[in-house]
Scaffold this motif. Structure first.
Motif, PDB file in Angstrom:
ATOM      1  N   LEU A   1     -11.277  46.077   0.813  1.00  0.00           N
ATOM      2  CA  LEU A   1     -10.098  46.110  -0.052  1.00  0.00           C
ATOM      3  C   LEU A   1      -8.897  46.709   0.673  1.00  0.00           C
ATOM      4  O   LEU A   1      -7.757  46.384   0.361  1.00  0.00           O
ATOM      5  N   ASN A   2      -9.156  47.567   1.649  1.00  0.00           N
ATOM      6  CA  ASN A   2      -8.074  48.220   2.378  1.00  0.00           C
ATOM      7  C   ASN A   2      -7.386  47.316   3.393  1.00  0.00           C
ATOM      8  O   ASN A   2      -6.268  47.607   3.808  1.00  0.00           O
ATOM      9  N   ASN A   3      -8.045  46.225   3.829  1.00  0.00           N
ATOM     10  CA  ASN A   3      -7.422  45.431   4.897  1.00  0.00           C
ATOM     11  C   ASN A   3      -7.333  43.927   4.644  1.00  0.00           C
ATOM     12  O   ASN A   3      -6.738  43.219   5.439  1.00  0.00           O
ATOM     13  N   ILE A   4      -7.877  43.422   3.561  1.00  0.00           N
ATOM     14  CA  ILE A   4      -7.907  41.962   3.386  1.00  0.00           C
ATOM     15  C   ILE A   4      -6.509  41.361   3.330  1.00  0.00           C
ATOM     16  O   ILE A   4      -6.247  40.328   3.952  1.00  0.00           O
TER      17      ILE A   4
ATOM     18  N   TYR B   1     -14.720  41.461  -5.596  1.00  0.00           N
ATOM     19  CA  TYR B   1     -13.677  42.486  -5.545  1.00  0.00           C
ATOM     20  C   TYR B   1     -12.537  42.098  -4.609  1.00  0.00           C
ATOM     21  O   TYR B   1     -11.369  42.380  -4.888  1.00  0.00           O
ATOM     22  N   LEU B   2     -12.864  41.462  -3.508  1.00  0.00           N
ATOM     23  CA  LEU B   2     -11.827  41.028  -2.576  1.00  0.00           C
ATOM     24  C   LEU B   2     -10.979  39.914  -3.192  1.00  0.00           C
ATOM     25  O   LEU B   2      -9.749  39.915  -3.063  1.00  0.00           O
ATOM     26  N   LEU B   3     -11.617  38.984  -3.875  1.00  0.00           N
ATOM     27  CA  LEU B   3     -10.879  37.911  -4.547  1.00  0.00           C
ATOM     28  C   LEU B   3      -9.990  38.486  -5.646  1.00  0.00           C
ATOM     29  O   LEU B   3      -8.821  38.108  -5.777  1.00  0.00           O
ATOM     30  N   ASP B   4     -10.509  39.422  -6.420  1.00  0.00           N
ATOM     31  CA  ASP B   4      -9.714  40.071  -7.465  1.00  0.00           C
ATOM     32  C   ASP B   4      -8.496  40.764  -6.854  1.00  0.00           C
ATOM     33  O   ASP B   4      -7.379  40.664  -7.376  1.00  0.00           O
ATOM     34  N   SER B   5      -8.677  41.432  -5.737  1.00  0.00           N
ATOM     35  CA  SER B   5      -7.569  42.110  -5.065  1.00  0.00           C
ATOM     36  C   SER B   5      -6.492  41.122  -4.624  1.00  0.00           C
ATOM     37  O   SER B   5      -5.299  41.362  -4.819  1.00  0.00           O
ATOM     38  N   LEU B   6      -6.909  40.022  -4.026  1.00  0.00           N
ATOM     39  CA  LEU B   6      -5.932  39.027  -3.569  1.00  0.00           C
ATOM     40  C   LEU B   6      -5.144  38.450  -4.746  1.00  0.00           C
ATOM     41  O   LEU B   6      -3.916  38.362  -4.705  1.00  0.00           O
ATOM     42  N   LEU B   7      -5.847  38.052  -5.787  1.00  0.00           N
ATOM     43  CA  LEU B   7      -5.173  37.433  -6.932  1.00  0.00           C
ATOM     44  C   LEU B   7      -4.255  38.422  -7.640  1.00  0.00           C
ATOM     45  O   LEU B   7      -3.165  38.055  -8.080  1.00  0.00           O
TER      46      LEU B   7
ATOM     47  N   GLN C   1      -1.901  33.055  -4.867  1.00  0.00           N
ATOM     48  CA  GLN C   1      -2.221  32.091  -5.920  1.00  0.00           C
ATOM     49  C   GLN C   1      -2.590  30.746  -5.305  1.00  0.00           C
ATOM     50  O   GLN C   1      -1.830  29.778  -5.403  1.00  0.00           O
ATOM     51  N   PRO C   2      -3.749  30.670  -4.665  1.00  0.00           N
ATOM     52  CA  PRO C   2      -4.155  29.377  -4.104  1.00  0.00           C
ATOM     53  C   PRO C   2      -4.313  28.345  -5.211  1.00  0.00           C
ATOM     54  O   PRO C   2      -4.650  28.678  -6.347  1.00  0.00           O
ATOM     55  N   ARG C   3      -4.067  27.100  -4.878  1.00  0.00           N
ATOM     56  CA  ARG C   3      -4.238  26.031  -5.858  1.00  0.00           C
ATOM     57  C   ARG C   3      -5.706  25.841  -6.218  1.00  0.00           C
ATOM     58  O   ARG C   3      -6.048  25.628  -7.369  1.00  0.00           O
TER      59      ARG C   3
ATOM     60  N   LYS D   1     -15.203  34.624 -15.518  1.00  0.00           N
ATOM     61  CA  LYS D   1     -14.364  35.564 -16.279  1.00  0.00           C
ATOM     62  C   LYS D   1     -13.211  36.096 -15.426  1.00  0.00           C
ATOM     63  O   LYS D   1     -12.084  36.206 -15.899  1.00  0.00           O
ATOM     64  N   LEU D   2     -13.501  36.438 -14.181  1.00  0.00           N
ATOM     65  CA  LEU D   2     -12.448  36.910 -13.273  1.00  0.00           C
ATOM     66  C   LEU D   2     -11.368  35.854 -13.107  1.00  0.00           C
ATOM     67  O   LEU D   2     -10.168  36.130 -13.266  1.00  0.00           O
ATOM     68  N   MET D   3     -11.761  34.661 -12.788  1.00  0.00           N
ATOM     69  CA  MET D   3     -10.795  33.595 -12.502  1.00  0.00           C
ATOM     70  C   MET D   3     -10.011  33.189 -13.748  1.00  0.00           C
ATOM     71  O   MET D   3      -8.837  32.828 -13.652  1.00  0.00           O
ATOM     72  N   THR D   4     -10.620  33.271 -14.908  1.00  0.00           N
ATOM     73  CA  THR D   4      -9.919  32.971 -16.158  1.00  0.00           C
ATOM     74  C   THR D   4      -8.766  33.953 -16.370  1.00  0.00           C
ATOM     75  O   THR D   4      -7.691  33.561 -16.830  1.00  0.00           O
ATOM     76  N   ARG D   5      -8.957  35.217 -16.003  1.00  0.00           N
ATOM     77  CA  ARG D   5      -7.878  36.218 -16.118  1.00  0.00           C
ATOM     78  C   ARG D   5      -6.656  35.824 -15.314  1.00  0.00           C
ATOM     79  O   ARG D   5      -5.529  36.175 -15.656  1.00  0.00           O
ATOM     80  N   TYR D   6      -6.868  35.080 -14.215  1.00  0.00           N
ATOM     81  CA  TYR D   6      -5.763  34.672 -13.345  1.00  0.00           C
ATOM     82  C   TYR D   6      -5.370  33.210 -13.557  1.00  0.00           C
ATOM     83  O   TYR D   6      -4.731  32.610 -12.705  1.00  0.00           O
ATOM     84  N   ARG D   7      -5.769  32.645 -14.686  1.00  0.00           N
ATOM     85  CA  ARG D   7      -5.385  31.285 -15.093  1.00  0.00           C
ATOM     86  C   ARG D   7      -5.998  30.199 -14.203  1.00  0.00           C
ATOM     87  O   ARG D   7      -5.360  29.213 -13.881  1.00  0.00           O
ATOM     88  N   TYR D   8      -7.238  30.380 -13.843  1.00  0.00           N
ATOM     89  CA  TYR D   8      -7.986  29.357 -13.112  1.00  0.00           C
ATOM     90  C   TYR D   8      -9.033  28.769 -14.033  1.00  0.00           C
ATOM     91  O   TYR D   8      -9.544  29.446 -14.926  1.00  0.00           O
ATOM     92  N   ARG D   9      -9.333  27.503 -13.812  1.00  0.00           N
ATOM     93  CA  ARG D   9     -10.375  26.802 -14.560  1.00  0.00           C
ATOM     94  C   ARG D   9     -11.552  26.531 -13.651  1.00  0.00           C
ATOM     95  O   ARG D   9     -11.391  26.066 -12.516  1.00  0.00           O
TER      96      ARG D   9
END
Length: 176
Positions: A43-46, A80-86, A91-93, A135-143
């Motif tokens: 999480l500190n360097n991604i 956790y790394l994906l959550d940090s990026l988003l 916002q990758p397609r 559930k994680l991806m739904t929070r960031y508007r992904y299907r």
């Protein structure tokens, strides 16, 4: 829909403006993949690793449209790394992520974050369940659009022009 020319030249089912196929006849935004350093990702360097790799090519990958496709498969702390990026403006397609199929499809389960985690080849103590990623991806508007083996694929809702796709139900229990 790919043309006969696309298919003959070996392009993917569709061309993306940031494709790294250096043999493609279409003018890509970059002609080579960014320089990636070998590093333990945390999480500190991604964000620094991704930003600096693309900055050397003069490309910003944050925000809508900054990245066409992002795939993460690091056997452990992917969630956790994906959550940090988003949460920090990426916002990758399209996103692909490995999930821990052994955790089942009904429960949203994640392993606690550890910056020094290393998955043992014989251990099942890693990763996150499919439902945790949904559930994680739904929070960031992904299907969630489907799985191939233990990889789940998500598309940002801004990319879904078809109203029927936007209304598609998320998986519930065994439906995933």
């Amino acid at each position: 829909e790919p043309s006969e020319v696309d298919l003959a030249k070996g392009c993917a089912p569709f061309c993306l403006s940031s494709c790294y196929n250096v043999n493609c006849y279409r003018a890509a935004r970059m002609t080579r993949a960014p320089y990636i350093t070998r590093s333990l990702v945390s999480l500190n360097n991604i964000q620094t690793l991704i930003d600096s790799a693309f900055a050397k090519e003069g490309v910003s990958v944050r925000g809508a449209g900054g990245m066409d496709y992002f795939s993460i498969d690091i056997d452990g702390m992917d969630y956790y790394l994906l959550d940090s990026l988003l949460s920090n403006g990426y916002q990758p397609r399209v996103v692909a992520t490995e999930f821990a199929a052994h955790m089942g499809q009904e429960l949203a389960v994640t392993r606690p974050y550890s910056p020094t985690f290393s998955a043992a080849a014989t251990s099942f103590q890693y990763g996150a369940s499919l439902m945790a990623f949904v559930k994680l991806m739904t929070r960031y508007r992904y299907r969630f659009i489907g799985c191939v083996e233990w990889n789940a694929y998500f598309v940002h809702t801004d990319e879904l022009a078809d109203a029927q796709l936007q209304q598609k139900q998320q998986p519930a229990g065994d439906a995933a």
